[in-house]
Design an enzyme around this catalytic site. Structure first.
Site: not given
Length: 126
Positions: A60, A83, A91-92, A118
């Site tokens: 962040y 979001n 946002c993950h 991912e």
């Protein structure tokens, strides 16, 4: 061109196709048009989220610095929490300053799964 199914509009079909490609490990970013309702600050945060590379994480604090608002870490977190397009606007990929997984509206187990997905897909390509 995609055919219409179940009276869906083409943009929804494109979105579904891109999500299917993402979950099969064949898509790393999205090209569907987005219209998100929010404040200018929220939109800036959300846009910046879309620039985080696939399979990468950012804190962040780092995102606040990217948007030129170094002291707005908490506001970045609040915008992140609002979001509603959690995968398309990734946002993950946001983590705490200490590297821990922090809040995710879909549940931390989903955030963990998305990050692992991912990473697996990224490693498969290398």
């Amino acid at each position: 061109m995609l055919e219409q199914e179940d009276n869906c509009l083409d943009p929804l079909l494109v979105c579904r196709q891109q999500l299917d490609e993402y979950f099969s490990g064949n898509r790393q970013s999205f090209s569907v048009p987005l219209w998100m309702k929010g404040t200018d600050f929220q939109k800036m945060v959300w846009h910046t989220l879309t620039t985080i590379p696939y399979a990468h994480k950012i804190t962040y604090t780092e995102l606040a610095a990217l948007i030129g608002k170094e002291n707005a870490v908490r506001a970045v977190g609040n915008a992140n929490g609002k979001n509603r397009l959690n995968i398309i606007v990734p946002c993950h990929r946001m983590i705490g300053a200490n590297g821990s997984l922090t809040g995710y509206s879909g549940g931390l187990w989903r955030k963990e799964w998305l990050l692992a997905h991912e990473q697996r897909s990224q490693n498969k390509e290398e």
